[in-house]
Design a protein around this motif. Structure first.
Motif, PDB file in Angstrom:
ATOM      1  N   MET A 404       0.895  -1.212   0.043  1.00  0.00           N
ATOM      2  CA  MET A 404      -0.152   0.108   0.087  1.00  0.00           C
ATOM      3  C   MET A 404       0.924   1.278   0.086  1.00  0.00           C
ATOM      4  O   MET A 404       0.582   2.153  -0.544  1.00  0.00           O
ATOM      5  N   GLY A 405       1.935   1.365   0.672  1.00  0.00           N
ATOM      6  CA  GLY A 405       2.958   2.388   0.651  1.00  0.00           C
ATOM      7  C   GLY A 405       3.419   2.735  -0.681  1.00  0.00           C
ATOM      8  O   GLY A 405       3.604   3.756  -1.041  1.00  0.00           O
ATOM      9  N   VAL A 406       3.837   1.408  -1.414  1.00  0.00           N
ATOM     10  CA  VAL A 406       4.564   1.757  -2.775  1.00  0.00           C
ATOM     11  C   VAL A 406       3.325   2.397  -3.671  1.00  0.00           C
ATOM     12  O   VAL A 406       3.656   3.102  -4.639  1.00  0.00           O
ATOM     13  N   TRP A 407       2.150   1.763  -3.604  1.00  0.00           N
ATOM     14  CA  TRP A 407       1.079   2.211  -4.180  1.00  0.00           C
ATOM     15  C   TRP A 407       0.638   3.738  -4.028  1.00  0.00           C
ATOM     16  O   TRP A 407       0.611   4.338  -5.006  1.00  0.00           O
ATOM     17  N   GLY A 408       0.783   4.101  -2.845  1.00  0.00           N
ATOM     18  CA  GLY A 408       0.699   5.469  -2.614  1.00  0.00           C
ATOM     19  C   GLY A 408       1.493   6.306  -3.115  1.00  0.00           C
ATOM     20  O   GLY A 408       1.184   7.549  -3.651  1.00  0.00           O
ATOM     21  N   PHE A 409       2.664   5.991  -3.132  1.00  0.00           N
ATOM     22  CA  PHE A 409       3.779   6.828  -3.856  1.00  0.00           C
ATOM     23  C   PHE A 409       3.622   6.954  -5.317  1.00  0.00           C
ATOM     24  O   PHE A 409       3.514   8.068  -6.001  1.00  0.00           O
TER      25      PHE A 409
END
Length: 433
Positions: A404-409
């Motif tokens: 989810m963190g990579v998706w957010g970036f």
């Protein structure tokens, strides 16, 4: 670039609610009902796919692989059609192609007595169908609406699809006990035929608005859409967004299929369960589409709107990692799909209003089909590998939180690029056709 504004003077309450201007009603209304019948037909069929998935939960990764191979085979065919024929020719032809196949499936389906090879073929066919015809629809919409119009109106158009999707599972639940899967398929074929007729009518109306000038054949290479994806930073971030979303959604779909196979018995009972899930999803998605999404994009901007979704889902996965059960898992999947259809879907389609026509049809279709199903295959094999290694579904949920963190970036970067590209357009008032 000045923002496109809704005409307030003389607008009634409904026009202000939808954010539509007087001259936009005919095109918007046709598009609304076009998507209503298109998604209505698909969501009548979706519970059947859910039941087939539960019957084949041990080999879902192979069904995803078969779907991906089918997608790779059909992409160059679509590229050829777009390169050689006008929009008013290839769009109806694609819909009629799929409708004819659906009628053939209806003649062979007999519920639990349906041969397993036919169930699996139907799963693959429907997985290709739903992405392909919806991708073509939104390419069409991006071709006839301006970026500013898309920001205001795409949520409303999607709401038309959600209304069809809300009604469709009830129709499926009513048909299955008396007429079985075949009755559902024949009824869905009728709805899809209505969508095809509206597609033809919308194309003719748009051409009339352009002084009866025929739409140009896009031309170019059959593979140009795929090649352009790897040349464009913007399109690569769009692919990343789709990949990471699908890693998430496929885990939730496969996990729910496993839990349903363990807790619910019988083809009709599983079909009914998935009908209930679909109906709840579409009610929530409609609320986002009709009342919230366009205003959210205006208030937060595209970057923040796109980042919001992985942020909310990360919280859901933390809950799944801490507690597990069929109802809770279904609730998180409902949240993910509601955000997908209600927020991510409209914003994703807005992203393609700032690119050229070849990208709208060829590159977008490549991303929506081959890249989408490629990420499905990747996610399904990851799920199979992790479960085969003895890792529980709850522990897999924790593994997905960093994703989810990579998706957010990626979402933030894509939103920034969209804002820059829209600002560089000569005018948001340039008419699309």
């Amino acid at each position: 670039m000045p923002a496109e504004t809704t005409t307030e003077k003389g607008a009634n309450f409904f026009e202000r609610l939808v954010q539509v201007e007087h001259g936009e009603w005919p095109r918007l209304g046709i598009a609304f009902f076009y998507f209503f019948f298109l998604l209505g037909g698909y969501f009548m069929l979706r519970p059947l796919r859910g039941a087939v998935a539960a019957n084949n939960s041990e080999i879902l990764h192979w069904l995803y692989t078969g779907t991906f191979i089918a997608m790779l085979a059909i992409v160059p065919v679509f590229g050829f059609l777009v390169s050689r024929f006008r929009r008013g020719q290839f769009i109806p032809a694609i819909y009629l192609f799929f409708i004819s196949h659906l009628v053939l499936f209806a003649l062979g389906f007999e519920g639990d007595a349906t041969p397993m090879w036919m169930q699996r073929a139907f799963y693959i066919w429907l997985s290709v169908f739903n992405l392909f015809v919806v991708s073509v629809f939104w390419s069409f919409m991006a071709d006839i609406f301006r970026p500013g119009q898309a920001q205001r109106l795409f949520g409303f158009i999607m709401a038309g699809g959600s209304i069809g999707a809300i009604i469709a599972p009830s129709i499926t639940k009513g048909i299955v006990p008396g007429f079985g899967a075949a009755g559902v398929m024949f009824t869905a074929s009728f709805l899809l035929m209505l969508a095809t007729l509206l597609a033809i009518f919308l194309g003719r109306y748009s051409r009339k608005q352009s002084q009866n000038q025929p739409t140009e054949v896009i031309g170019g290479s059959v593979w140009e859409g795929a090649v352009q994806v790897f040349r464009s930073e913007y399109l690569l971030y769009a692919c990343l967004l789709m990949l990471l979303h699908n890693l998430t959604s496929t885990f939730l779909f496969n996990g729910l299929a496993v839990l349903v196979s363990e807790n619910i018995a019988g083809f009709e009972e599983r079909t009914t369960f998935f009908s209930h899930v679909d109906q709840i999803v579409q009610v929530l998605a409609f609320s986002f589409q009709f009342f919230i999404t366009s205003r959210l994009v205006r208030f937060l901007g595209m970057p923040r709107t796109l980042v919001m979704i992985p942020g909310l889902l990360a919280a859901g996965f933390v809950i799944l990692g801490s507690s597990m059960g069929l109802v809770l898992f279904a609730a998180v999947q409902v949240a993910q799909r509601s955000l997908n259809y209600g927020v991510l879907g409209p914003t994703k389609e807005m992203l393609f209003t700032v690119v050229d026509r070849e990208t709208k049809y060829k590159s977008k279709n490549f991303i929506d089909t081959a890249v989408y199903r490629g990420s499905d295959v990747t996610a399904s094999w990851i799920f199979k590998g992790l479960t085969s290694a003895g890792i529980s579904i709850a522990h897999i949920a924790w593994i997905y939180v960093p994703i989810m963190g990579v998706w957010g970036f990626g979402a933030w970067r894509l939103g920034r690029l969209y804002t820059q590209m829209r600002a560089s357009l000569p005018s948001d008032e340039t008419v699309a056709r």
